[in-house]
Motif scaffolding. Structure first.
Motif, PDB file in Angstrom:
ATOM      1  N   LEU A  89       0.825  -1.209   0.000  1.00 32.08           N
ATOM      2  CA  LEU A  89       0.000   0.000   0.000  1.00 32.08           C
ATOM      3  C   LEU A  89       0.861   1.260   0.000  1.00 32.08           C
ATOM      4  O   LEU A  89       0.575   2.220  -0.716  1.00 32.08           O
ATOM      5  CB  LEU A  89      -0.929   0.006   1.218  1.00 32.08           C
ATOM      6  N   LYS A  90       1.937   1.246   0.796  1.00 31.25           N
ATOM      7  CA  LYS A  90       2.774   2.435   0.943  1.00 31.25           C
ATOM      8  C   LYS A  90       3.742   2.630  -0.214  1.00 31.25           C
ATOM      9  O   LYS A  90       3.873   3.733  -0.754  1.00 31.25           O
ATOM     10  CB  LYS A  90       3.575   2.362   2.249  1.00 31.25           C
ATOM     11  N   HIS A  91       4.430   1.571  -0.589  1.00 33.17           N
ATOM     12  CA  HIS A  91       5.593   1.721  -1.465  1.00 33.17           C
ATOM     13  C   HIS A  91       5.369   1.261  -2.903  1.00 33.17           C
ATOM     14  O   HIS A  91       6.213   1.535  -3.757  1.00 33.17           O
ATOM     15  CB  HIS A  91       6.779   0.976  -0.865  1.00 33.17           C
ATOM     16  N   ILE A  92       4.269   0.588  -3.161  1.00 35.79           N
ATOM     17  CA  ILE A  92       3.974   0.185  -4.544  1.00 35.79           C
ATOM     18  C   ILE A  92       2.718   0.886  -5.044  1.00 35.79           C
ATOM     19  O   ILE A  92       2.738   1.551  -6.079  1.00 35.79           O
ATOM     20  CB  ILE A  92       3.818  -1.348  -4.634  1.00 35.79           C
ATOM     21  N   ALA A  93       1.619   0.757  -4.285  1.00 32.82           N
ATOM     22  CA  ALA A  93       0.390   1.465  -4.676  1.00 32.82           C
ATOM     23  C   ALA A  93       0.475   2.958  -4.369  1.00 32.82           C
ATOM     24  O   ALA A  93      -0.337   3.743  -4.856  1.00 32.82           O
ATOM     25  CB  ALA A  93      -0.813   0.846  -3.966  1.00 32.82           C
ATOM     26  N   ASN A  94       1.460   3.344  -3.528  1.00 27.26           N
ATOM     27  CA  ASN A  94       1.659   4.760  -3.166  1.00 27.26           C
ATOM     28  C   ASN A  94       0.422   5.376  -2.533  1.00 27.26           C
ATOM     29  O   ASN A  94       0.067   6.528  -2.800  1.00 27.26           O
ATOM     30  CB  ASN A  94       2.097   5.582  -4.381  1.00 27.26           C
ATOM     31  N   ILE A  95      -0.266   4.592  -1.688  1.00 26.23           N
ATOM     32  CA  ILE A  95      -1.402   5.105  -0.920  1.00 26.23           C
ATOM     33  C   ILE A  95      -0.833   5.692   0.364  1.00 26.23           C
ATOM     34  O   ILE A  95      -0.471   4.963   1.289  1.00 26.23           O
ATOM     35  CB  ILE A  95      -2.427   3.994  -0.621  1.00 26.23           C
ATOM     36  N   LYS A  96      -0.749   6.994   0.422  1.00 21.93           N
ATOM     37  CA  LYS A  96      -0.121   7.663   1.558  1.00 21.93           C
ATOM     38  C   LYS A  96      -1.142   7.935   2.659  1.00 21.93           C
ATOM     39  O   LYS A  96      -2.349   7.953   2.432  1.00 21.93           O
ATOM     40  CB  LYS A  96       0.537   8.971   1.120  1.00 21.93           C
ATOM     41  N   GLU A  97      -0.630   8.167   3.837  1.00 23.12           N
ATOM     42  CA  GLU A  97      -1.502   8.510   4.953  1.00 23.12           C
ATOM     43  C   GLU A  97      -2.144   9.869   4.687  1.00 23.12           C
ATOM     44  O   GLU A  97      -1.466  10.799   4.250  1.00 23.12           O
ATOM     45  CB  GLU A  97      -0.706   8.561   6.258  1.00 23.12           C
ATOM     46  N   PRO A  98      -3.459  10.003   4.942  1.00 26.29           N
ATOM     47  CA  PRO A  98      -4.124  11.287   4.687  1.00 26.29           C
ATOM     48  C   PRO A  98      -3.621  12.356   5.636  1.00 26.29           C
ATOM     49  O   PRO A  98      -3.308  12.062   6.802  1.00 26.29           O
ATOM     50  CB  PRO A  98      -5.611  10.971   4.940  1.00 26.29           C
TER      51      PRO A  98
END
Length: 598
Positions: free
Chosen positions: A311-320
């Motif tokens: 989620l963090k490093h591949i999909a690049n879904i960052k914390e809001p």
């Protein structure tokens, strides 16, 4: 009105961020999406709990909303102006909301009436006027208007005016509601009301009974509804009028019970991301072709939860972005790292050892360094402690104590020091070979070196160290080294420090670096050297574990890029309440159980 109470009566020049967010997100204010995003970003970046009025620069349908009034007599005219702006905002919509429009018109009428009344009395304070205005506008309501000859007419018993209707639907026919069992509020005792022929409870019962039975004379269909649930506001009993009607009339009653079935959401399946298709293409492009760097934090994230790594490093879904009433520990850590760098920077690249006692001279500078660094982190100009808000004052106290603790430890345990590297986040990248589908590829490791030094002990030994500062709940103690070099690692700080040491040693050729962890909360009791059941991580034991770490690192990186192993959450990992990715972990199952089922 609450805003005017603060900025006009109490003369405050700042308002809370909650008020700003409520205003900009309201549809009638018509704040543009661009302005909304910019304001929310600025609030989150600067952690602004209060915003100065002069810093509010955005266009809206209510330009006078945050403008303070000078005199109390201007309060109602100012509110009337806001109501007019709201009416204009509503009329600008393609579909005018009739109920909102009616409520605003009634509110404006009430405000005009109050304005005429206030002009005849002595000047009133803003707070007193606001109390009267709230009292006057609270009973305002808006009728649901429509064509009286079509559709459904919704009205109370009195509003029906005893007219004849083909079909009647009576809602809420519970005892205590029809008829009411309580008098209207009055200061006149019941005995006096009876003596002087004033309305009493029995009169209300008679009026309700007449209106109730009157509807049945010409109606073709009568539908009566009551709530059968028993709670603090209802006995669940049907009205006495229904019982009387059933007993005295010859109507054919058809009873139906409506029960709302409880539906539970289907259990969602565990999120498992297979390394194929677009996922694999992005991984390969990012980390192999473009050589996106893998940090120690990314490595420990994978050990804790492969799904979170995705989620963090591949999909690049960052914390809001968010604003917290408690300061973030990562900001505290950044402040401490940067201040420690300022203190040690003058000694970097010195050829000779520097006595640790010289560090005492910097104790007086620590507070000023921390204040300026806090201002930099929150993007505000701070010159002294008086410029800090309450949250920043707490951060100042903690940061100063931690930094003094770090320096006092060096002074007490070492005679002298020599700084080799300091807070370098640019130079330490290292290619690392891995095997992907039988083909040798390489990824790029990335280390942020907090501090590398040589220290002279009191027994005149020279020790080369790599130092990592920690402000959280990390520890230098571990139980078994096998539990450290494993998924859901027992000691993330040890993995990260060995990672930094490996990158630095491979990049510079220096060897025998001892990893030291400065944990402010525990370093006085536990020291700074990692230790477990097998012993302290130093000398030959350290060299052996460094070799084991390289093999462990190679295995984990190969696992990350193994197409046969999907990204899934480790159910044994510790999940903190503040973790924004918790929603993705909810249905994580035990790996062993799932493997057995496969």
């Amino acid at each position: 009105m609450e805003v005017h109470l603060e900025i006009s009566q109490l003369k405050r020049n700042k308002i809370s961020y909650q008020t700003i967010e409520t205003f900009i997100n309201h549809p009638l204010t018509q704040v543009s999406l661009e302005d909304k995003l910019q304001i929310q970003k600025e609030i989150a970046d600067k952690q602004l709990f209060e915003i100065a009025l002069e810093e509010l620069h955005f266009k809206s349908a209510l330009p006078q909303f945050f403008v303070p009034i000078v005199h109390a007599a201007q309060l109602i005219p100012s509110l009337i102006t806001i109501v007019d702006d709201l009416l204009h905002s509503i009329s600008a919509h393609e579909r005018i909301r009739q109920i909102d429009n009616n409520l605003l018109i009634e509110t404006k009428k009430t405000l005009n009436q109050l304005l005429l009344g206030f002009e005849t009395v002595a000047p009133l304070s803003i707070s007193f006027q606001i109390g009267l205005i709230k009292k006057a506008i609270s009973p305002i309501n808006s009728a649901i208007e429509g064509n009286p000859l079509e559709g459904i007419q919704i009205m109370g018993l009195l509003e029906s005016r005893c007219l004849n209707f083909d079909n009647v639907y009576i809602l809420g026919a519970n005892e205590g509601i029809l008829p009411k069992t309580s008098n209207s509020p009055t200061f006149i005792p019941n005995s006096l009301r009876r003596a002087y022929g004033l309305p009493i409870l029995e009169n209300q019962d008679a009026l309700s009974a007449y209106l109730f039975y009157r509807h049945f004379q010409y109606s073709e269909g009568i539908h009566i509804f009551y709530n059968g649930l028993v709670d603090e506001s209802s006995t669940g009993e049907e009205s006495r009028f229904i019982k009387q009607l059933e007993f005295e009339s010859k109507f054919n009653f058809e009873r139906k019970i409506q029960q709302q079935t409880i539906q539970f959401a289907d259990k969602t399946t565990e999120i498992i991301i297979e390394k194929q298709g677009e996922v694999w293409e992005k991984m390969y492009q990012d980390f192999i072709v473009d050589q996106k760097r893998i940090s120690a934090t990314a490595l420990t994230t994978y050990l804790q939860s492969p799904l979170q790594f995705f989620l963090k490093h591949i999909a690049n879904i960052k914390e809001p972005p968010s604003i917290s009433q408690e300061f973030e520990m990562n900001k505290l850590g950044t402040v401490i790292h940067n201040v420690m760098e300022k203190i040690f920077l003058p000694f970097k690249d010195e050829k000779d050892f520097t006595p640790t006692n010289i560090l005492q001279q910097h104790f007086n500078q620590i507070e000023s360094f921390v204040v300026r660094e806090i201002g930099f982190q929150y993007q505000v100009e701070l010159n002294s402690t008086s410029d800090l808000n309450s949250l920043q004052r707490i951060m100042l106290k903690i940061a100063c104590e931690y930094i003094k603790m770090y320096l006092e430890y060096d002074i007490a345990n070492y005679k002298a020091f020599r700084i080799i590297e300091l807070e370098n986040d640019t130079d330490y990248t290292l290619p690392f070979p891995i095997s992907i589908n039988g083909k040798e590829e390489q990824v790029t490791l990335y280390g942020i070196i907090d501090r590398v030094d040589e220290v002279l002990t009191h027994d005149d030994r020279i020790i080369s160290r790599i130092v990592d500062y920690k402000t959280g709940g990390d520890s230098v103690i571990f139980r078994e080294i096998d539990q450290v070099f494993a998924p859901n690692t027992e000691n993330k700080a040890l993995i990260q420090t060995l990672f930094y040491a490996y990158v630095f040693e491979q990049k510079t050729g220096r060897k025998q670096l001892e990893p030291h962890l400065y944990v402010a909360r525990k370093m006085r009791e536990e020291g700074t050297l990692f230790n477990g059941k097998e012993g302290v991580l130093t000398a030959d034991f350290l060299a052996f574990q460094k070799e084991n770490f390289v093999g462990f690192l190679s295995n984990i990186l190969s696992e990350i890029f193994n197409p046969e192993i999907p990204f899934r959450h480790n159910p044994d990992a510790t999940i903190y309440p503040s973790d924004p990715y918790t929603l993705f972990y909810r249905e994580a199952s035990k790996w062993a159980e799932n493997e057995e089922s496969v």
